[in-house]
Design a protein around this motif. Structure first.
Motif, PDB file in Angstrom:
ATOM      1  N   SER A   1     -15.434 -22.415  15.263  1.00 17.29           N
ATOM      2  CA  SER A   1     -16.558 -23.360  15.249  1.00 17.29           C
ATOM      3  C   SER A   1     -17.706 -22.835  14.388  1.00 17.29           C
ATOM      4  CB  SER A   1     -17.065 -23.631  16.666  1.00 17.29           C
ATOM      5  OG  SER A   1     -16.099 -24.340  17.387  1.00 17.29           O
ATOM      6  N   ARG A   2     -18.027 -21.545  14.530  1.00 22.00           N
ATOM      7  CA  ARG A   2     -19.098 -20.959  13.710  1.00 22.00           C
ATOM      8  C   ARG A   2     -18.771 -21.043  12.223  1.00 22.00           C
ATOM      9  NH1 ARG A   2     -18.949 -16.475  17.162  1.00 22.00           N
ATOM     10  NH2 ARG A   2     -18.254 -15.144  15.455  1.00 22.00           N
ATOM     11  N   VAL A   3     -17.530 -20.690  11.874  1.00 20.21           N
ATOM     12  CA  VAL A   3     -17.124 -20.710  10.469  1.00 20.21           C
ATOM     13  C   VAL A   3     -17.161 -22.140   9.932  1.00 20.21           C
ATOM     14  CG1 VAL A   3     -15.210 -20.287   8.873  1.00 20.21           C
ATOM     15  CG2 VAL A   3     -15.781 -18.586  10.620  1.00 20.21           C
ATOM     16  N   GLU A   4     -16.587 -23.079  10.687  1.00 20.09           N
ATOM     17  CA  GLU A   4     -16.575 -24.476  10.237  1.00 20.09           C
ATOM     18  C   GLU A   4     -17.985 -25.037  10.104  1.00 20.09           C
ATOM     19  OE1 GLU A   4     -13.991 -26.856  12.688  1.00 20.09           O
ATOM     20  OE2 GLU A   4     -12.265 -25.577  12.218  1.00 20.09           O
ATOM     21  N   LYS A   5     -18.857 -24.700  11.043  1.00 21.15           N
ATOM     22  CA  LYS A   5     -20.236 -25.183  10.989  1.00 21.15           C
ATOM     23  C   LYS A   5     -20.912 -24.704   9.708  1.00 21.15           C
ATOM     24  CE  LYS A   5     -24.479 -25.427  13.687  1.00 21.15           C
ATOM     25  NZ  LYS A   5     -25.165 -25.040  14.911  1.00 21.15           N
ATOM     26  N   LYS A   6     -20.737 -23.432   9.378  1.00 17.15           N
ATOM     27  CA  LYS A   6     -21.332 -22.889   8.156  1.00 17.15           C
ATOM     28  C   LYS A   6     -20.674 -23.472   6.906  1.00 17.15           C
ATOM     29  CE  LYS A   6     -23.240 -18.700  10.042  1.00 17.15           C
ATOM     30  NZ  LYS A   6     -23.440 -17.268   9.908  1.00 17.15           N
ATOM     31  N   LEU A   7     -19.359 -23.610   6.950  1.00 18.92           N
ATOM     32  CA  LEU A   7     -18.639 -24.141   5.794  1.00 18.92           C
ATOM     33  C   LEU A   7     -19.068 -25.576   5.490  1.00 18.92           C
ATOM     34  CD1 LEU A   7     -16.347 -23.619   3.714  1.00 18.92           C
ATOM     35  CD2 LEU A   7     -14.785 -24.637   5.362  1.00 18.92           C
ATOM     36  N   LEU A   8     -19.259 -26.370   6.533  1.00 19.96           N
ATOM     37  CA  LEU A   8     -19.569 -27.791   6.361  1.00 19.96           C
ATOM     38  C   LEU A   8     -21.047 -28.120   6.532  1.00 19.96           C
ATOM     39  CD1 LEU A   8     -16.481 -29.152   8.320  1.00 19.96           C
ATOM     40  CD2 LEU A   8     -16.774 -29.024   5.833  1.00 19.96           C
ATOM     41  N   ALA A   9     -21.911 -27.107   6.514  1.00 18.50           N
ATOM     42  CA  ALA A   9     -23.348 -27.308   6.757  1.00 18.50           C
ATOM     43  C   ALA A   9     -23.978 -28.327   5.808  1.00 18.50           C
ATOM     44  CB  ALA A   9     -24.089 -25.980   6.672  1.00 18.50           C
ATOM     45  N   SER A  10     -23.509 -28.395   4.592  1.00 17.74           N
ATOM     46  CA  SER A  10     -24.114 -29.301   3.613  1.00 17.74           C
ATOM     47  C   SER A  10     -23.467 -30.679   3.577  1.00 17.74           C
ATOM     48  CB  SER A  10     -24.046 -28.665   2.218  1.00 17.74           C
ATOM     49  OG  SER A  10     -22.692 -28.508   1.842  1.00 17.74           O
ATOM     50  N   VAL A  11     -22.512 -30.915   4.488  1.00 14.55           N
ATOM     51  CA  VAL A  11     -21.771 -32.180   4.510  1.00 14.55           C
ATOM     52  C   VAL A  11     -22.205 -32.995   5.726  1.00 14.55           C
ATOM     53  CG1 VAL A  11     -19.453 -33.195   4.629  1.00 14.55           C
ATOM     54  CG2 VAL A  11     -19.803 -31.052   3.404  1.00 14.55           C
ATOM     55  N   PRO A  12     -22.576 -34.274   5.530  1.00 18.84           N
ATOM     56  CA  PRO A  12     -22.920 -35.109   6.687  1.00 18.84           C
ATOM     57  C   PRO A  12     -21.760 -35.154   7.690  1.00 18.84           C
ATOM     58  CG  PRO A  12     -23.482 -36.234   4.641  1.00 18.84           C
ATOM     59  CD  PRO A  12     -22.702 -34.987   4.267  1.00 18.84           C
ATOM     60  N   ALA A  13     -22.100 -35.223   8.987  1.00 16.93           N
ATOM     61  CA  ALA A  13     -21.096 -35.165  10.058  1.00 16.93           C
ATOM     62  C   ALA A  13     -19.993 -36.207   9.861  1.00 16.93           C
ATOM     63  CB  ALA A  13     -21.763 -35.344  11.414  1.00 16.93           C
TER      64      ALA A  13
ATOM     65  N   GLU B   1     -18.871 -37.500   7.115  1.00 19.33           N
ATOM     66  CA  GLU B   1     -18.002 -37.081   6.012  1.00 19.33           C
ATOM     67  C   GLU B   1     -17.134 -35.896   6.421  1.00 19.33           C
ATOM     68  OE1 GLU B   1     -19.640 -36.643   2.079  1.00 19.33           O
ATOM     69  OE2 GLU B   1     -21.169 -38.163   2.511  1.00 19.33           O
ATOM     70  N   ALA B   2     -17.685 -34.986   7.198  1.00 20.13           N
ATOM     71  CA  ALA B   2     -16.922 -33.825   7.665  1.00 20.13           C
ATOM     72  C   ALA B   2     -15.757 -34.282   8.532  1.00 20.13           C
ATOM     73  CB  ALA B   2     -17.825 -32.861   8.426  1.00 20.13           C
ATOM     74  N   THR B   3     -15.994 -35.249   9.400  1.00 24.24           N
ATOM     75  CA  THR B   3     -14.938 -35.788  10.254  1.00 24.24           C
ATOM     76  C   THR B   3     -13.853 -36.447   9.412  1.00 24.24           C
ATOM     77  OG1 THR B   3     -16.493 -36.119  12.063  1.00 24.24           O
ATOM     78  CG2 THR B   3     -14.453 -37.401  12.142  1.00 24.24           C
ATOM     79  N   LYS B   4     -14.266 -37.231   8.428  1.00 20.84           N
ATOM     80  CA  LYS B   4     -13.303 -37.898   7.542  1.00 20.84           C
ATOM     81  C   LYS B   4     -12.535 -36.873   6.703  1.00 20.84           C
ATOM     82  CE  LYS B   4     -12.698 -41.791   4.472  1.00 20.84           C
ATOM     83  NZ  LYS B   4     -11.453 -42.181   5.111  1.00 20.84           N
ATOM     84  N   PHE B   5     -13.218 -35.834   6.251  1.00 19.00           N
ATOM     85  CA  PHE B   5     -12.592 -34.770   5.473  1.00 19.00           C
ATOM     86  C   PHE B   5     -11.488 -34.092   6.282  1.00 19.00           C
ATOM     87  CE2 PHE B   5     -12.781 -30.184   4.103  1.00 19.00           C
ATOM     88  CZ  PHE B   5     -12.179 -30.352   2.877  1.00 19.00           C
ATOM     89  N   ALA B   6     -11.798 -33.724   7.529  1.00 18.44           N
ATOM     90  CA  ALA B   6     -10.802 -33.090   8.395  1.00 18.44           C
ATOM     91  C   ALA B   6      -9.628 -34.022   8.644  1.00 18.44           C
ATOM     92  CB  ALA B   6     -11.440 -32.667   9.720  1.00 18.44           C
ATOM     93  N   SER B   7      -9.911 -35.286   8.853  1.00 24.05           N
ATOM     94  CA  SER B   7      -8.847 -36.274   9.057  1.00 24.05           C
ATOM     95  C   SER B   7      -7.971 -36.401   7.815  1.00 24.05           C
ATOM     96  CB  SER B   7      -9.473 -37.630   9.408  1.00 24.05           C
ATOM     97  OG  SER B   7      -8.478 -38.613   9.523  1.00 24.05           O
ATOM     98  N   THR B   8      -8.597 -36.409   6.649  1.00 24.68           N
ATOM     99  CA  THR B   8      -7.841 -36.497   5.392  1.00 24.68           C
ATOM    100  C   THR B   8      -6.953 -35.271   5.207  1.00 24.68           C
ATOM    101  OG1 THR B   8      -9.577 -37.842   4.380  1.00 24.68           O
ATOM    102  CG2 THR B   8      -8.060 -36.712   2.873  1.00 24.68           C
ATOM    103  N   LEU B   9      -7.476 -34.089   5.517  1.00 22.82           N
ATOM    104  CA  LEU B   9      -6.667 -32.873   5.407  1.00 22.82           C
ATOM    105  C   LEU B   9      -5.461 -32.934   6.347  1.00 22.82           C
ATOM    106  CD1 LEU B   9      -9.423 -30.115   5.168  1.00 22.82           C
ATOM    107  CD2 LEU B   9      -7.965 -30.973   3.319  1.00 22.82           C
ATOM    108  N   ARG B  10      -5.671 -33.411   7.581  1.00 28.14           N
ATOM    109  CA  ARG B  10      -4.551 -33.546   8.528  1.00 28.14           C
ATOM    110  C   ARG B  10      -3.510 -34.545   8.001  1.00 28.14           C
ATOM    111  NH1 ARG B  10      -8.662 -32.601  12.200  1.00 28.14           N
ATOM    112  NH2 ARG B  10      -9.211 -34.791  12.407  1.00 28.14           N
ATOM    113  N   THR B  11      -3.966 -35.637   7.411  1.00 26.58           N
ATOM    114  CA  THR B  11      -3.047 -36.631   6.846  1.00 26.58           C
ATOM    115  C   THR B  11      -2.216 -36.027   5.725  1.00 26.58           C
ATOM    116  OG1 THR B  11      -4.552 -38.448   7.409  1.00 26.58           O
ATOM    117  CG2 THR B  11      -2.906 -38.883   5.696  1.00 26.58           C
ATOM    118  N   ILE B  12      -2.851 -35.280   4.848  1.00 24.23           N
ATOM    119  CA  ILE B  12      -2.133 -34.631   3.742  1.00 24.23           C
ATOM    120  C   ILE B  12      -1.114 -33.645   4.294  1.00 24.23           C
ATOM    121  CG2 ILE B  12      -2.368 -33.033   1.791  1.00 24.23           C
ATOM    122  CD1 ILE B  12      -5.152 -34.384   1.286  1.00 24.23           C
ATOM    123  N   LEU B  13      -1.536 -32.804   5.255  1.00 27.87           N
ATOM    124  CA  LEU B  13      -0.612 -31.832   5.836  1.00 27.87           C
ATOM    125  C   LEU B  13       0.566 -32.515   6.514  1.00 27.87           C
ATOM    126  CD1 LEU B  13      -3.005 -29.160   7.348  1.00 27.87           C
ATOM    127  CD2 LEU B  13      -1.416 -28.870   5.444  1.00 27.87           C
TER     128      LEU B  13
END
Length: 151
Positions: free
Chosen positions: A115-127, A129-141
């Motif tokens: 959670s700490r790493v993800e929070k820092k990694l995605l700090a500049s991304v609106p929540a 968009e971050a949710t959609k990004f994670a969903s897109t990565l899961r879809t690709i995988l």
């Protein structure tokens, strides 16, 4: 003159994913400075903590880490006293691994660390968009996994 995305590293999805992976790995390294577990070792421990009696083949399927790397990681985690190898309750000829008490303690903080790493990694991304990004990565995988399982 503009280069096509496949030859311009700054626009290539493959290059961008690799760079984000490098950023995530660096953040993990910084955030986990007080423990000596690599990201892959933690992925193996986390998988084992969520499901009992996993074989190395199961760990390959769950984590996406190749068979020989999983074997090496499991051996190192056994030597560190974080895993124990035992006969499979389903197949007496096979072995499975489980967390030792030390392994359970080591993985207990994994969710907070992730959670700490993800929070820092995605700090500049609106929540959103971050949710959609994670969903897109899961879809690709899921689309590119042999059995459709997501990581």
């Amino acid at each position: 003159m503009s280069q096509p995305p496949s030859t311009n590293p700054q626009r290539s999805v493959i290059h961008l994913l690799r760079r984000v992976d490098q950023c995530a790995a660096q953040l993990y390294s910084t955030e986990s400075a007080d423990n000596d577990l690599t990201l892959r070792q933690l992925a193996i421990l986390t998988a084992i903590s969520r499901q009992e009696n996993l074989s190395q083949t199961d760990l390959v399927a769950i984590t996406g880490i190749d068979r020989s790397t999983v074997a090496g990681i499991v051996s190192r985690l056994i030597r560190k006293g974080l895993l124990e190898r035992k006969r499979s309750p389903l197949d007496g000829r096979a072995y499975c691994v489980r967390l030792s008490k030390r392994g359970a303690k080591a993985v207990s903080g994994a969710d907070r660390l992730y959670s700490r790493v993800e929070k820092k990694l995605l700090a500049s991304v609106p929540a959103s968009e971050a949710t959609k990004f994670a969903s897109t990565l899961r879809t690709i995988l899921s689309a590119h996994s042999e059995d459709g399982a997501s990581a």
